[in-house]
Design a protein around this motif. Structure first.
Motif, PDB file in Angstrom:
ATOM      1  N   GLY A  19       0.729  -1.157  -0.118  1.00 30.27           N
ATOM      2  CA  GLY A  19      -0.074   0.180  -0.151  1.00 30.27           C
ATOM      3  C   GLY A  19       0.919   1.198   0.105  1.00 30.27           C
ATOM      4  O   GLY A  19       0.266   2.354   0.189  1.00 30.27           O
ATOM      5  N   ALA A  20       2.159   1.190  -0.127  1.00 31.81           N
ATOM      6  CA  ALA A  20       2.984   2.406  -0.455  1.00 31.81           C
ATOM      7  C   ALA A  20       2.525   3.219  -1.368  1.00 31.81           C
ATOM      8  O   ALA A  20       1.911   2.867  -2.384  1.00 31.81           O
TER       9      ALA A  20
ATOM     10  N   PRO B 160     -14.041   1.572  -9.655  1.00 28.67           N
ATOM     11  CA  PRO B 160     -13.064   2.671  -9.149  1.00 28.67           C
ATOM     12  C   PRO B 160     -11.718   2.522  -9.327  1.00 28.67           C
ATOM     13  O   PRO B 160     -11.039   3.548  -9.356  1.00 28.67           O
ATOM     14  N   GLU B 161     -11.329   1.433  -9.741  1.00 32.90           N
ATOM     15  CA  GLU B 161      -9.911   1.251  -9.910  1.00 32.90           C
ATOM     16  C   GLU B 161      -9.400   0.042 -10.847  1.00 32.90           C
ATOM     17  O   GLU B 161     -10.566  -0.991 -11.190  1.00 32.90           O
TER      18      GLU B 161
ATOM     19  N   LEU C 201       0.596  -8.582  -8.971  1.00 34.11           N
ATOM     20  CA  LEU C 201      -0.046  -7.166  -8.708  1.00 34.11           C
ATOM     21  C   LEU C 201       1.334  -6.327  -8.491  1.00 34.11           C
ATOM     22  O   LEU C 201       2.044  -6.517  -7.782  1.00 34.11           O
ATOM     23  N   VAL C 202       1.243  -4.896  -9.273  1.00 30.45           N
ATOM     24  CA  VAL C 202       2.318  -4.077  -9.022  1.00 30.45           C
ATOM     25  C   VAL C 202       1.519  -2.869  -8.425  1.00 30.45           C
ATOM     26  O   VAL C 202       2.268  -2.215  -7.289  1.00 30.45           O
ATOM     27  N   ALA C 203       0.342  -2.443  -8.734  1.00 33.99           N
ATOM     28  CA  ALA C 203      -0.398  -1.245  -8.279  1.00 33.99           C
ATOM     29  C   ALA C 203      -1.715  -1.389  -8.609  1.00 33.99           C
ATOM     30  O   ALA C 203      -2.157  -2.104  -9.454  1.00 33.99           O
ATOM     31  N   LYS C 204      -2.579  -0.452  -7.820  1.00 33.50           N
ATOM     32  CA  LYS C 204      -3.932  -0.345  -7.867  1.00 33.50           C
ATOM     33  C   LYS C 204      -4.067   0.918  -8.365  1.00 33.50           C
ATOM     34  O   LYS C 204      -3.817   1.874  -7.759  1.00 33.50           O
ATOM     35  N   LEU C 205      -4.632   1.174  -9.597  1.00 30.91           N
ATOM     36  CA  LEU C 205      -4.648   2.652 -10.301  1.00 30.91           C
ATOM     37  C   LEU C 205      -6.133   3.064 -10.323  1.00 30.91           C
ATOM     38  O   LEU C 205      -6.928   2.065 -10.827  1.00 30.91           O
ATOM     39  N   THR C 206      -6.408   4.239  -9.850  1.00 30.56           N
ATOM     40  CA  THR C 206      -7.678   4.562  -9.797  1.00 30.56           C
ATOM     41  C   THR C 206      -8.204   4.952 -10.992  1.00 30.56           C
ATOM     42  O   THR C 206      -7.482   5.650 -11.969  1.00 30.56           O
ATOM     43  N   GLN C 207      -9.519   5.362 -11.299  1.00 35.50           N
ATOM     44  CA  GLN C 207     -10.064   5.898 -12.494  1.00 35.50           C
ATOM     45  C   GLN C 207      -9.540   7.154 -12.766  1.00 35.50           C
ATOM     46  O   GLN C 207      -9.443   7.977 -11.986  1.00 35.50           O
TER      47      GLN C 207
ATOM     48  N   ILE D 202      -5.317  -8.202  -5.127  1.00 33.66           N
ATOM     49  CA  ILE D 202      -5.627  -7.082  -4.959  1.00 33.66           C
ATOM     50  C   ILE D 202      -5.386  -6.333  -3.679  1.00 33.66           C
ATOM     51  O   ILE D 202      -5.265  -5.080  -3.983  1.00 33.66           O
ATOM     52  N   GLY D 203      -5.481  -7.309  -2.745  1.00 34.80           N
ATOM     53  CA  GLY D 203      -5.007  -6.960  -1.338  1.00 34.80           C
ATOM     54  C   GLY D 203      -6.078  -6.551  -0.450  1.00 34.80           C
ATOM     55  O   GLY D 203      -5.811  -6.040   0.599  1.00 34.80           O
TER      56      GLY D 203
END
Length: 341
Positions: A22-23, A81-82, A93-99, A327-328
């Motif tokens: 979550g960094a 939303p992401e 998973l690398v990152a969660k990207l928002t809309q 996704i975490g």
């Protein structure tokens, strides 16, 4: 204009591993927060003081992005939303990207698009894997770091150093801390402020998540202003705590307030939920801005179907998974439901 990573002549390019789930990925150093990174994700970048100017690279569903022409980027995330950014098609998973998150297209492979984005990450959230050799991507050997918190060796004084020995820091309790200045206390990461702590207030660190620490401090209140917590139910446990220590809370019953988003059906992208299971996508627990998955029992489906999107509800849940794969997000089972005014 975005600040890009410095060329090797200015600062040596290195490979970095994200150490804190979550960094934050920032637009500029200490600037706007753009995305959450997954623990273990690999980034290339150059160290700049306490920040690393990085290039985030990965793959995203082609159906989840659309054309854009802003700030030098030609793609934007369209899924709400992401959406997930992965190291390879269907990879880690690398990152969660928002809309609305902006990206640069590198290549397309069937239903996947290879993309990049420049930004900054706090040095505290990264572990160096060594410099990138010029003309290639093979890192130099990683330097050995002795971590005294995990039983490593504590460096002694250099030969000839006549400086008096200081206190024995090996006995320091890492769960005890003091604010270095007047510090704001928040209800949750990025949530509303509760108040402020004076410098030197004794604190106990309960858990950590990314750049945040959940702390406990002692004080006194009027007994008449208190009510007991429900028997057998934990209150005040955040989703950030579940993600930081997922095994600790498995099977525990929690009381949360969440914001209902939608009813979903599990598929193979949600491996922690059996295929075909109905679950609620909810934001929270409030005031946190993340998401949780709430599995709905058959007897509660009719009640959930009556909810309007973005309705605030109180739920009693049992933790199934503290941090889901890919996704975490936490996965919980619904035990009780209470509509909020």
């Amino acid at each position: 204009m975005l600040c890009l990573a410095a060329p090797p002549s200015v600062a040596a390019q290195q490979r970095w591993r994200v150490t804190n789930d979550g960094a934050w990925f920032y637009q500029t150093a200490s600037g706007k927060r753009l995305a959450r990174l997954a623990r273990g994700a690999i980034l290339n970048g150059a160290l700049r003081d306490n920040w690393v100017a990085v290039t985030m690279e990965g793959w995203i569903f082609a159906s989840s992005v659309g054309p854009a022409d802003r700030d030098g980027y030609n793609l934007t995330v369209t899924r709400a939303p992401e959406e997930n950014l992965r190291s390879a098609p269907a990879g880690a998973l690398v990152a969660k990207l928002t809309q609305g998150f902006l990206l640069s297209r590198v290549d397309t492979n069937g239903t996947w698009v290879h993309v990049t984005r420049q930004g900054f990450v706090s040095r505290d959230d990264l572990d160096s894997l060594g410099e990138i050799a010029q003309g290639g991507s093979t890192p130099s050997p990683r330097p050995v770091v002795n971590d005294t918190s995990k039983g490593g060796l504590t460096p002694g004084r250099r030969p000839g150093d006549s400086t008096p020995a200081g206190p024995d820091t090996t006995s320091t309790d890492p769960t005890r801390a003091l604010p270095t200045r007047r510090t704001t206390v928040y209800r949750a990461p990025d949530g509303p402020a509760l108040g402020a702590l004076a410098p030197e207030t004794p604190l106990r660190i309960i858990s950590r998540s990314g750049e945040w620490s959940r702390v406990q401090f002692e004080g006194w209140v009027k007994s008449a202003d208190l009510q007991p917590a429900p028997a057998g139910v934990l209150v005040g446990v955040s989703a950030a705590e579940l993600r930081a220590d997922p095994q600790r809370y498995v099977g525990q019953v929690l009381k949360w307030t969440v914001q209902y988003v939608a009813i979903e059906t599990a598929d193979d992208l949600r491996p922690d939920i059996p295929d075909g299971t109905t679950y609620v996508l909810a934001r929270g627990p409030l005031p946190e801005r993340g998401f949780v998955y709430i599995i709905i029992p058959e007897a509660r489906k009719a009640d959930i179907a009556k909810l309007t999107p973005l309705a605030t509800i109180g739920v009693t849940v049992r933790v199934r998974v503290g941090r889901s794969r890919y996704i975490g997000n936490p996965v919980v089972d619904l035990l009780g439901l209470e509509a909020q005014p």
